[in-house]
Design an enzyme around this catalytic site. Structure first.
Site, PDB file in Angstrom:
ATOM      1  NE  ARG A   1      -4.244  -1.736   1.679  1.00 13.36           N
ATOM      2  CZ  ARG A   1      -5.163  -2.184   2.511  1.00 13.36           C
ATOM      3  NH1 ARG A   1      -5.071  -1.930   3.801  1.00 13.36           N
ATOM      4  NH2 ARG A   1      -6.186  -2.869   2.057  1.00 13.36           N
TER       5      ARG A   1
ATOM      6  CE  LYS B   1     -21.246 -15.465   6.262  1.00 16.14           C
ATOM      7  NZ  LYS B   1     -21.589 -14.577   7.367  1.00 16.14           N
TER       8      LYS B   1
ATOM      9  N   GLY C   1     -10.520  -8.136  -1.370  1.00 15.01           N
ATOM     10  CA  GLY C   1      -9.302  -8.347  -0.600  1.00 15.01           C
ATOM     11  C   GLY C   1      -8.750  -9.749  -0.737  1.00 15.01           C
TER      12      GLY C   1
ATOM     13  N   GLY D   1     -13.513  -3.487   0.066  1.00 13.60           N
ATOM     14  CA  GLY D   1     -14.913  -3.077   0.188  1.00 13.60           C
ATOM     15  C   GLY D   1     -15.286  -1.971  -0.783  1.00 13.60           C
TER      16      GLY D   1
HETATM   17  P1  ADP Z   1     -13.141 -11.142  -1.453  1.00  8.74           P
HETATM   18  O1  ADP Z   1     -12.424 -10.695  -0.200  1.00  8.74           O
HETATM   19  O2  ADP Z   1     -12.203 -11.301  -2.613  1.00  8.74           O
HETATM   20  O3  ADP Z   1     -14.338 -10.273  -1.770  1.00  8.74           O
HETATM   21  P2  ADP Z   1     -14.716 -13.090  -0.011  1.00  8.74           P
HETATM   22  O4  ADP Z   1     -14.320 -12.422   1.270  1.00  8.74           O
HETATM   23  O5  ADP Z   1     -16.097 -12.941  -0.473  1.00  8.74           O
HETATM   24  O6  ADP Z   1     -13.707 -12.623  -1.190  1.00  8.74           O
HETATM   25  O7  ADP Z   1     -14.450 -14.650   0.100  1.00  8.74           O
HETATM   26  C1  ADP Z   1     -13.187 -15.197   0.401  1.00  8.74           C
HETATM   27  C2  ADP Z   1     -13.310 -16.419   1.242  1.00  8.74           C
HETATM   28  O8  ADP Z   1     -14.178 -17.383   0.673  1.00  8.74           O
HETATM   29  C3  ADP Z   1     -11.979 -17.115   1.395  1.00  8.74           C
HETATM   30  O9  ADP Z   1     -11.576 -17.017   2.746  1.00  8.74           O
HETATM   31  C4  ADP Z   1     -12.257 -18.567   1.016  1.00  8.74           C
HETATM   32  O10 ADP Z   1     -11.661 -19.501   1.888  1.00  8.74           O
HETATM   33  C5  ADP Z   1     -13.768 -18.643   1.116  1.00  8.74           C
HETATM   34  N1  ADP Z   1     -14.322 -19.739   0.296  1.00  8.74           N
HETATM   35  C6  ADP Z   1     -14.269 -19.877  -1.032  1.00  8.74           C
HETATM   36  N2  ADP Z   1     -14.825 -21.027  -1.420  1.00  8.74           N
HETATM   37  C7  ADP Z   1     -15.254 -21.661  -0.295  1.00  8.74           C
HETATM   38  C8  ADP Z   1     -15.918 -22.907  -0.019  1.00  8.74           C
HETATM   39  N3  ADP Z   1     -16.264 -23.736  -1.011  1.00  8.74           N
HETATM   40  N4  ADP Z   1     -16.207 -23.197   1.272  1.00  8.74           N
HETATM   41  C9  ADP Z   1     -15.860 -22.346   2.264  1.00  8.74           C
HETATM   42  N5  ADP Z   1     -15.244 -21.160   2.073  1.00  8.74           N
HETATM   43  C10 ADP Z   1     -14.940 -20.831   0.799  1.00  8.74           C
HETATM   44 MG    MG Z   2     -12.931 -10.966   1.888  1.00 10.88          MG
END
Ligand code: ADP
Ligand code: MG
Length: 396
Positions: A39, A200, A353, A376
């Site tokens: 960063r 989620k 992230g 975010g």
């Molecule tokens: P980002 O930060 O890129 O927006 P998210 O926070 O939405 O992504 O999701 C990331 C998390 O999703 C990771 O910690 C990963 O382990 C989890 N994840 C991805 N696929 C699965 C799965 N099939 N079961 C449980 N967790 C999962």
């Molecule tokens: Mg995340």
């Protein structure tokens, strides 16, 4: 609305002027040492431009979550030390925001750099308080916002101050973020493909809704896919499912038609642990008691074909639990395909992230068009929401 950028300011507007620059120096720190200076380095083009043009650079940032009061555990001191090393120049550290600090910015030599202590040491920061913003504004003669990752928050150093200190322009990092994310959304080279994953579905509903009318395809992996599987009547064992979102997923499936593609199979495990026994199964053959922790190689191929045929790809959310090998394989496969699509001329953008961490882990961050620094903020931007820290800047 296009925003006025630092590049648009004539040299005479910078020479000898104090530029108050909001950066995102919220870096990981351990035992008083910055452990990842990404960063800090992301802000260097803006800092260098200002110094080269004879400006006096006053940087400000939040760091962690102190409760609106000074707390040594959240001091920006380690960041100042690292920046000093990177720039090879001494930095003036403004530990308080009193009249003395304001006066000292007026005595700074042209081309020198100061850093204000953590903006969140003041309750006025998160309250977007005009009086606190007034004090911040006294540190500069113009304002530059280079903290895209904080632009979704209406705080004094990102929002209120931009109304008080003019011109208020975007820095180079901010400008790059807005250009890549904005062009992908508003003028995508087609086909336009979105790849969504992560844990989620609930946190991503708005994103799916916003992208659906804009994209040609939406590919869904990660745990998010499990809620869709459930909505289709499939058994997913112990996979992460949001039961209160099954109906919503069913409605989305109806509406999206064949625009929405789900994995055809999965890599499953009896539990989440490194090197655990795995099976690759069809999506309708998940063994009872097992969980889907990644997409399978067939899905990597299927999603990959869509990505390779795309003109623009936006990717948010890992395809599996990439933190725990071997469940990183699906995410790695998609990351490699993103790099290949980029070499073929596609515009490839990664937001989120964990997604940024995944592409970095694959060593491919510099082989895609753009990896957003704003977790975010990138999500909110892609959802079509107005970012207060961007809205407050001057229009081009
Ligand atoms: P980002 O930060 O890129 O927006 P998210 O926070 O939405 O992504 O999701 C990331 C998390 O999703 C990771 O910690 C990963 O382990 C989890 N994840 C991805 N696929 C699965 C799965 N099939 N079961 C449980 N967790 C999962
Ligand atoms: Mg995340």
């Amino acid at each position: 609305m296009t925003k006025r950028s630092l590049a648009d300011l004539e040299a005479v507007r910078l020479d000898g002027q104090r530029a108050l620059v909001r950066v995102d120096f919220n870096c990981p720190v351990k035992d008083g040492q910055v452990t990842d200076d990404t960063r800090i380095r992301a802000a260097l083009p803006t800092i260098a431009h200002l110094r080269e043009h004879g400006a006096r650079v006053v940087l400000c940032s939040h760091f962690g979550r102190p409760k609106g009061t000074p707390d040594p555990a959240f001091s920006l001191r380690p960041v100042v030390d690292r920046l000093e090393l990177i720039l090879g120049a001494p930095i003036l550290f403004l530990e308080s925001l009193d009249d003395g600090a304001i006066a000292s910015t007026r005595r700074m030599p042209r081309g020198s750099v100061a850093v204000l202590e953590n903006t969140r040491f003041h309750p006025g920061e998160e309250a977007n308080d005009p009086a606190f913003a007034q004090r911040l504004a006294a540190l500069g003669d113009l304002y530059v916002n280079d903290a895209f990752g904080s632009a979704h928050r209406a705080h004094a150093s990102t929002e209120a101050v931009a109304h008080l200190l003019k011109p208020a322009v975007s820095g180079f990092l901010m400008e790059k973020e807005l250009r890549f994310l904005g062009q992908a959304l508003d003028h995508p080279k087609r086909p336009f493909v979105a790849v969504l994953g992560g844990a989620k579905i609930s946190g991503k509903i708005d994103l799916i809704e916003a992208l659906l009318p804009k994209v040609d395809r939406i590919l869904i992996g990660g745990a998010m896919a499990c809620t869709f599987f459930k909505a289709m009547g499939l058994e997913v064992g112990n996979s992460l499912v949001e039961d209160d979102r099954i109906e919503m997923a069913a409605a989305l499936l109806q509406r999206a038609g064949d625009k929405l593609m789900l994995p055809v199979g999965a890599m499953v495990g009896p539990m989440l642990a490194p090197g655990v026994t795995t099976q690759v199964v069809r999506r309708d053959r998940v063994p009872p008691g097992w969980s889907i922790f990644d997409i399978d190689p067939r899905t990597v191929k299927m999603f990959g074909a869509e990505i390779l045929a795309a003109g623009t790809v936006i990717w948010n959310g890992p395809m599996g639990v990439f933190e725990t090998p071997p469940f990183d394989q699906g995410t790695l496969g998609i990351a490699l395909t993103m790099a290949a699509a980029t070499r073929r001329g596609a515009v490839t953008v990664i937001g989120g992230g964990d997604s940024a961490a995944a592409i970095a882990k694959a060593g491919l961050s510099d082989q895609v068009s753009h990896v957003s620094t704003g977790g975010g903020a990138a999500l909110e931007f892609l959802e079509g929401r107005t970012l207060p820290g961007v809205a407050a800047l001057d229009n081009a």
